[in-house]
Write a protein that holds these residues in place. Structure first.
Motif: not given
Length: 342
Positions: A17-30
């Motif tokens: 489990t992890f929490r999405a941070d700013r570097g993850d925003v807008g990136v494809r989930l896979d």
């Protein structure tokens, strides 16, 4: 299916489990999932895509059916991954070591090009660590399991520092985090850097599609800094070769290789990040040698640090290996320039 509140997972699967941070925003989930599972080299993008729609991937507790879904800030992403493969016992092997420095607390070895540092999938034996386990038999009652203070890529040669007990390893690890080490590398590159000396600062991240590669991050990533100096050059700015001394400020995976490529001077022989610039070299013998060079021409040359037990400041140098020396000689570059100002 939803994930239970207590985090229980089906048999044979582990919940990550992890929490999405700013570097993850807008990136494809896979892509985000693969990046967050970078420690699991046995997992590839096709695996993640198979889990989508199979009740194996959840966002805020809801199962996901589209891998192309874009991630939002703060979302909780949970993945049910196969249990990690059982760890194999690493066995001592009577293999020679090129020891540059050794005392009762630590040793520094000169790693040959082509040597894998630590046992891993496909390389369970014949590694530097197997040789260190054999060498450790001589350490007596005080000695223990060798601890690798840092790593080098398989095809990068040069200095590796090894601790002889956990306390020494912990002290050296803290010194690395505080950036009190001085780590200098030597690279033979195509062309000439845009400046004689400078500093490269880029954020890097693991390539979501190819776990063995790194890339410059568009958003997020981890800071990476290299200081460089061109100490000798031959030929024209694009068609010659240069000897570049690099000092790591940070120590990210493949950092120097990516930074030199970003400067427009890829390392000779780098199959992952390089370019076929040998085609522009007018000297036929040098062009052929550069084309045939079997690995990245990168060497961990000099290491400076404070001894964790005695407080003495040490500087250890690993001589350039024969393959780089031969190419440097063919390019008529003076090796004596390396020590100037180092």
């Amino acid at each position: 299916m939803t994930i239970s509140q207590d985090g229980a997972s089906p048999e044979g699967l582990e919940r990550r489990t992890f929490r999405a941070d700013r570097g993850d925003v807008g990136v494809r989930l896979d892509r985000v999932i693969l990046r967050r599972l970078a420690d699991r080299h046995d997992i590839a993008r096709p695996d993640v895509q198979r889990w989508i729609g199979a009740d194996r991937i959840f966002v805020d507790g809801v199962p996901i059916t589209r891998g192309g879904r874009r991630v939002s800030l703060g979302e909780e992403i949970a993945v049910l991954v196969p249990a990690a493969p059982a760890r194999r016992e690493h066995l001592p092997e009577a293999r020679p070591l090129d020891v540059l420095f050794e005392d009762e607390h630590l040793l520094a070895v000169n790693k040959a090009p082509g040597t894998v540092v630590h046992p891993t999938k496909g390389h369970w034996s014949g590694t530097l660590f197997n040789a260190l386990l054999w060498h450790a038999k001589q350490w007596g009652p005080r000695g223990g399991r060798p601890g690798l203070v840092h790593r080098l890529d398989k095809d990068t040669s040069g200095i590796l520092l090894v601790a002889k007990d956990p306390e020494v390893l912990a002290r050296l690890a803290r010194a690395l985090q505080r950036r009190t080490f001085t780590k200098q590398y030597v690279a033979l590159v195509y062309g000439h850097p845009p400046q004689e000396a400078g500093r490269v600062q880029l954020n890097l991240e693991r390539d979501a599609e190819h776990w063995y590669r790194m890339r410059v991050a568009e958003n997020g990533g981890r800071e990476s800094v290299t200081e460089y100096e061109c100490v000798a050059t031959s030929g024209t700015p694009r068609a010659g070769l240069s000897l570049v001394r690099c000092r790591l400020v940070t120590g990210r995976m493949h950092q120097i290789r990516l930074h030199l490529r970003a400067l427009g001077v890829p390392i000779v022989g780098d199959r992952l990040y390089g370019q076929p610039r040998w085609q522009g070299i007018s000297d036929e013998a040098l062009a052929a040698a550069a084309q045939a060079f079997p690995r990245q021409a990168l060497h961990a040359w000099r290491l400076g640090f404070t001894h964790p037990m005695t407080g003495e400041r040490l500087q250890i140098t690993a001589p350039l290996p024969d393959d780089i020396r031969a190419l440097v000689a063919l390019a008529k570059l003076p090796l004596s320039a390396l020590d100037a100002g180092a």
